[in-house]
Design a protein around this motif. Structure first.
Motif, PDB file in Angstrom:
ATOM      1  N   HIS A  70      -6.272 -48.010 -35.228  1.00 59.99           N
ATOM      2  CA  HIS A  70      -7.097 -48.991 -35.899  1.00 59.99           C
ATOM      3  C   HIS A  70      -6.165 -49.900 -36.682  1.00 59.99           C
ATOM      4  CE1 HIS A  70     -10.753 -46.277 -35.524  1.00 59.99           C
ATOM      5  NE2 HIS A  70      -9.755 -45.482 -35.240  1.00 59.99           N
ATOM      6  N   ARG A  96      -5.956 -53.060 -39.917  1.00 56.34           N
ATOM      7  CA  ARG A  96      -6.611 -53.840 -40.976  1.00 56.34           C
ATOM      8  C   ARG A  96      -5.774 -55.066 -41.246  1.00 56.34           C
ATOM      9  NH1 ARG A  96     -10.327 -52.473 -44.848  1.00 56.34           N
ATOM     10  NH2 ARG A  96      -9.964 -50.232 -44.550  1.00 56.34           N
ATOM     11  N   LYS A 120      -9.200 -58.616 -44.305  1.00 61.86           N
ATOM     12  CA  LYS A 120     -10.277 -58.412 -43.328  1.00 61.86           C
ATOM     13  C   LYS A 120     -10.647 -56.939 -43.221  1.00 61.86           C
ATOM     14  CE  LYS A 120      -9.092 -62.398 -40.451  1.00 61.86           C
ATOM     15  NZ  LYS A 120      -8.790 -62.865 -39.060  1.00 61.86           N
ATOM     16  N   GLU A 121     -11.746 -56.696 -42.497  1.00 66.04           N
ATOM     17  CA  GLU A 121     -12.189 -55.330 -42.268  1.00 66.04           C
ATOM     18  C   GLU A 121     -11.280 -54.632 -41.243  1.00 66.04           C
ATOM     19  OE1 GLU A 121     -14.923 -55.548 -45.025  1.00 66.04           O
ATOM     20  OE2 GLU A 121     -14.899 -53.777 -43.711  1.00 66.04           O
ATOM     21  N   ARG A 122     -11.332 -53.318 -41.284  1.00 64.21           N
ATOM     22  CA  ARG A 122     -10.584 -52.537 -40.301  1.00 64.21           C
ATOM     23  C   ARG A 122     -11.161 -52.736 -38.913  1.00 64.21           C
ATOM     24  NH1 ARG A 122     -10.482 -46.809 -42.234  1.00 64.21           N
ATOM     25  NH2 ARG A 122     -12.537 -46.698 -41.238  1.00 64.21           N
ATOM     26  N   GLU A 123     -10.300 -52.822 -37.922  1.00 68.24           N
ATOM     27  CA  GLU A 123     -10.710 -53.025 -36.534  1.00 68.24           C
ATOM     28  C   GLU A 123     -10.297 -51.831 -35.678  1.00 68.24           C
ATOM     29  OE1 GLU A 123      -9.489 -57.792 -36.642  1.00 68.24           O
ATOM     30  OE2 GLU A 123      -8.503 -56.408 -35.271  1.00 68.24           O
TER      31      GLU A 123
END
Length: 117
Positions: A37, A39, A43-46
């Motif tokens: 994952h 981040r 921004k949000e974690r992807e």
């Protein structure tokens, strides 16, 4: 408990490559899926990539498909994320995670990847 330790991050120029590694230890008996994952700053974690610990299934998110590859070496208890053709938008903290049951229950400390233009 499962322990995860990432390495391989750093600063790279646009178009360059890096390979991240994640070494797994501890009570891994019930871990069936390993993932990466990321981040990006602010921004949000992807959810970026995943691989079955035993098996051939892999997942790569659309944003990195064709550039990133996930693999694993069971003998070395290691999962890799090969990142090619890096772009500035790939700049992020990358986390290795292990899934047990229906949740990502174990996380590494993260490794910073910075792509400079």
């Amino acid at each position: 408990q499962v322990q995860l330790v990432e390495s391989g991050g750093g600063v790279v120029e646009v178009g360059g490559s890096l390979r991240l590694s994640c070494v797994i230890s501890g009570r891994t008996k019930w871990t069936y899926l390993m993932g990466w994952h990321r981040r990006p700053p602010g921004k949000e974690r992807e959810f970026t990539a995943a691989i079955l610990w035993t098996g051939n299934w892999t997942f790569i998110s659309d944003s990195v498909k064709g550039r990133f590859t996930i693999s694993r070496d069971i003998a070395k208890n290691t999962v890799y994320l090969q990142m090619n053709s890096l772009k500035p938008e790939d700049t992020a903290v990358y986390y290795c995670a292990a899934k047990t049951g229906n949740a990502w229950r174990s996380w590494g400390q993260g490794t910073q990847v910075t792509v400079s233009s």
